[in-house]
Design an enzyme around this catalytic site. Structure first.
Site, PDB file in Angstrom:
ATOM      1  N   ARG A  95       0.852  -1.191   0.000  1.00  0.00           N
ATOM      2  CA  ARG A  95       0.000   0.000   0.000  1.00  0.00           C
ATOM      3  C   ARG A  95       0.885   1.238   0.000  1.00  0.00           C
ATOM      4  O   ARG A  95       1.762   1.390   0.857  1.00  0.00           O
ATOM      5  CB  ARG A  95      -0.885   0.021   1.245  1.00  0.00           C
ATOM      6  CG  ARG A  95      -1.468   1.390   1.556  1.00  0.00           C
ATOM      7  CD  ARG A  95      -2.871   1.521   1.193  1.00  0.00           C
ATOM      8  NE  ARG A  95      -3.344   2.897   1.355  1.00  0.00           N
ATOM      9  CZ  ARG A  95      -4.233   3.265   2.265  1.00  0.00           C
ATOM     10  NH1 ARG A  95      -4.713   2.378   3.114  1.00  0.00           N
ATOM     11  NH2 ARG A  95      -4.666   4.504   2.332  1.00  0.00           N
ATOM     12  N   ASP A 107      -6.932  -1.405   2.594  1.00  0.00           N
ATOM     13  CA  ASP A 107      -7.193  -0.390   3.618  1.00  0.00           C
ATOM     14  C   ASP A 107      -7.762  -1.107   4.829  1.00  0.00           C
ATOM     15  O   ASP A 107      -8.749  -1.844   4.708  1.00  0.00           O
ATOM     16  CB  ASP A 107      -8.195   0.638   3.073  1.00  0.00           C
ATOM     17  CG  ASP A 107      -8.406   1.795   4.033  1.00  0.00           C
ATOM     18  OD1 ASP A 107      -7.492   2.095   4.815  1.00  0.00           O
ATOM     19  OD2 ASP A 107      -9.491   2.403   4.008  1.00  0.00           O
ATOM     20  N   ASP A 109      -9.072  -0.179   8.508  1.00  0.00           N
ATOM     21  CA  ASP A 109      -9.414   0.920   9.421  1.00  0.00           C
ATOM     22  C   ASP A 109      -9.888   0.379  10.763  1.00  0.00           C
ATOM     23  O   ASP A 109     -10.668  -0.571  10.823  1.00  0.00           O
ATOM     24  CB  ASP A 109     -10.519   1.797   8.817  1.00  0.00           C
ATOM     25  CG  ASP A 109      -9.983   2.710   7.719  1.00  0.00           C
ATOM     26  OD1 ASP A 109      -8.760   2.934   7.674  1.00  0.00           O
ATOM     27  OD2 ASP A 109     -10.775   3.186   6.880  1.00  0.00           O
TER      28      ASP A 109
HETATM   29  N1  LIG Z   1      -9.382   4.773  13.396  1.00  0.00           N
HETATM   30  C1  LIG Z   1      -8.375   4.807  12.490  1.00  0.00           C
HETATM   31  N2  LIG Z   1      -8.135   3.736  11.696  1.00  0.00           N
HETATM   32  C2  LIG Z   1      -7.127   3.776  10.782  1.00  0.00           C
HETATM   33  N3  LIG Z   1      -6.294   4.827  10.583  1.00  0.00           N
HETATM   34  C3  LIG Z   1      -6.515   5.901  11.374  1.00  0.00           C
HETATM   35  C4  LIG Z   1      -7.547   5.946  12.344  1.00  0.00           C
HETATM   36  N4  LIG Z   1      -7.521   7.142  12.962  1.00  0.00           N
HETATM   37  C5  LIG Z   1      -6.525   7.824  12.406  1.00  0.00           C
HETATM   38  N5  LIG Z   1      -5.893   7.095  11.450  1.00  0.00           N
HETATM   39  C6  LIG Z   1      -4.756   7.578  10.675  1.00  0.00           C
HETATM   40  O1  LIG Z   1      -5.178   7.809   9.328  1.00  0.00           O
HETATM   41  C7  LIG Z   1      -3.994   7.754   8.535  1.00  0.00           C
HETATM   42  C8  LIG Z   1      -4.353   7.734   7.091  1.00  0.00           C
HETATM   43  O2  LIG Z   1      -5.161   6.596   6.851  1.00  0.00           O
HETATM   44  P1  LIG Z   1      -5.591   6.305   5.357  1.00  0.00           P
HETATM   45  O3  LIG Z   1      -4.610   6.877   4.389  1.00  0.00           O
HETATM   46  O4  LIG Z   1      -5.925   4.851   5.279  1.00  0.00           O
HETATM   47  O5  LIG Z   1      -6.909   7.178   5.253  1.00  0.00           O
HETATM   48  P2  LIG Z   1      -8.040   6.789   4.216  1.00  0.00           P
HETATM   49  O6  LIG Z   1      -8.424   5.358   4.489  1.00  0.00           O
HETATM   50  O7  LIG Z   1      -7.639   7.143   2.827  1.00  0.00           O
HETATM   51  O8  LIG Z   1      -9.194   7.761   4.631  1.00  0.00           O
HETATM   52  P3  LIG Z   1     -10.243   7.482   5.782  1.00  0.00           P
HETATM   53  O9  LIG Z   1      -9.536   7.903   7.036  1.00  0.00           O
HETATM   54  O10 LIG Z   1     -11.383   8.361   5.397  1.00  0.00           O
HETATM   55  O11 LIG Z   1     -10.609   6.016   5.791  1.00  0.00           O
HETATM   56  C9  LIG Z   1      -3.295   6.528   9.089  1.00  0.00           C
HETATM   57  O12 LIG Z   1      -1.922   6.573   8.840  1.00  0.00           O
HETATM   58  C10 LIG Z   1      -3.604   6.606  10.589  1.00  0.00           C
HETATM   59  O13 LIG Z   1      -2.485   7.122  11.292  1.00  0.00           O
HETATM   60  N1  LIG Z   2     -16.879   2.045  -1.507  1.00  0.00           N
HETATM   61  C1  LIG Z   2     -15.797   2.511  -0.851  1.00  0.00           C
HETATM   62  N2  LIG Z   2     -15.422   3.784  -1.024  1.00  0.00           N
HETATM   63  C2  LIG Z   2     -14.334   4.250  -0.340  1.00  0.00           C
HETATM   64  C3  LIG Z   2     -13.600   3.422   0.527  1.00  0.00           C
HETATM   65  C4  LIG Z   2     -14.028   2.079   0.675  1.00  0.00           C
HETATM   66  O1  LIG Z   2     -13.428   1.275   1.437  1.00  0.00           O
HETATM   67  N3  LIG Z   2     -15.105   1.669  -0.022  1.00  0.00           N
HETATM   68  N4  LIG Z   2     -12.531   3.911   1.226  1.00  0.00           N
HETATM   69  C5  LIG Z   2     -12.181   5.199   1.101  1.00  0.00           C
HETATM   70  C6  LIG Z   2     -11.068   5.742   1.903  1.00  0.00           C
HETATM   71  O2  LIG Z   2     -10.998   5.184   3.144  1.00  0.00           O
HETATM   72  C7  LIG Z   2     -12.878   6.118   0.200  1.00  0.00           C
HETATM   73  N5  LIG Z   2     -13.962   5.546  -0.497  1.00  0.00           N
END
Ligand SMILES: Nc1ncnc2c1ncn2[C@@H]1O[C@H](COP(=O)(O)OP(=O)(O)OP(=O)(O)O)[C@@H](O)[C@H]1O
Ligand SMILES: Nc1nc2c(c(=O)[nH]1)N=C(CO)CN2
Length: 173
Positions: A95, A107, A109
């Site tokens: 990634r 991803d 989360d």
């Molecule tokens: N609950 C959480 N889960 C995962 N990452 C988190 C969380 N809270 C903060 N972060 C931070 O977010 C940073 C960026 O994550 P990432 O690039 O995956 O965001 P994204 O998936 O594109 O957007 P989103 O946060 O909307 O899902 C990670 O490096 C992490 O430090």
């Molecule tokens: N359908 C879908 N859309 C997204 C997704 C995802 O996991 N599924 N993750 C994102 C950034 O975290 C932005 N948009």
């Protein structure tokens, strides 16, 4: 309900956590299944439930549909340690962060950790956007409909009722 005081604050060393998995690059099904196996083999982490996989319309910039799902973990590590493990697995699958909300191989989360509310620079729990994401709420409600969001006080099943789930399709098999 424990309010995290940043890295210096009270941080639990065990609990139940809910994570979201997503991928829209590569062989997403294999990548997601493999990442769950790696998590389950990680010291201090057991996968105790996983949802079905869902094909979901992308939220954000135009990109391929995602494959999404959720899992429940029993952990003997802290939320910050769990985040580190999740980021390490994302990196293992190659990634690289390019545009925000752009396409990605994997991803992972961190959605919830018991009833913890944590707000640090690197980690926010509950995940700040999970309440508005059908691609998270539909799979999460499949495996934990009665988990209470510590901020809204609502159950996951109720939160799911409050969003448009039309772009989320369960993959049967
Ligand atoms: N609950 C959480 N889960 C995962 N990452 C988190 C969380 N809270 C903060 N972060 C931070 O977010 C940073 C960026 O994550 P990432 O690039 O995956 O965001 P994204 O998936 O594109 O957007 P989103 O946060 O909307 O899902 C990670 O490096 C992490 O430090
Ligand atoms: N359908 C879908 N859309 C997204 C997704 C995802 O996991 N599924 N993750 C994102 C950034 O975290 C932005 N948009």
């Amino acid at each position: 309900m424990i309010i995290g005081l940043g890295n210096r604050g009270f941080v639990r060393k065990s609990g139940q956590s809910a994570i979201a998995l997503g991928s829209n690059l590569g062989d997403s099904r294999t990548i997601l299944e493999s990442s769950l196996k790696i998590l389950d083999q990680t010291p201090g982490i057991s996968v105790i439930a996983q949802s079905s996989w869902y094909q979901t319309e992308p939220v954000g910039p135009p990109q391929p549909d995602y494959l999404n799902g959720c899992a429940l973990l029993k952990v003997e590590i802290s939320p910050l340690e769990l985040l580190e493990r999740l980021l390490a697995i994302e990196a293992k699958f190659g990634r690289v962060r390019q545009e925000r909300w752009g396409p990605r191989i994997l991803d992972l989360d961190l959605l919830l950790f018991d009833d913890l509310i944590l707000e640090t620079a690197n980690l926010k729990i509950p995940h700040p956007y999970f309440r508005e994401r059908a691609f998270v709420l539909v799979p999460l409600a499949e495996i934990a409909p009665n988990w209470i969001d510590p901020i809204s006080g609502k159950a996951i099943g109720q939160l799911m009722q409050e969003v448009d789930c039309s772009g989320v399709t369960k993959i049967e098999n």
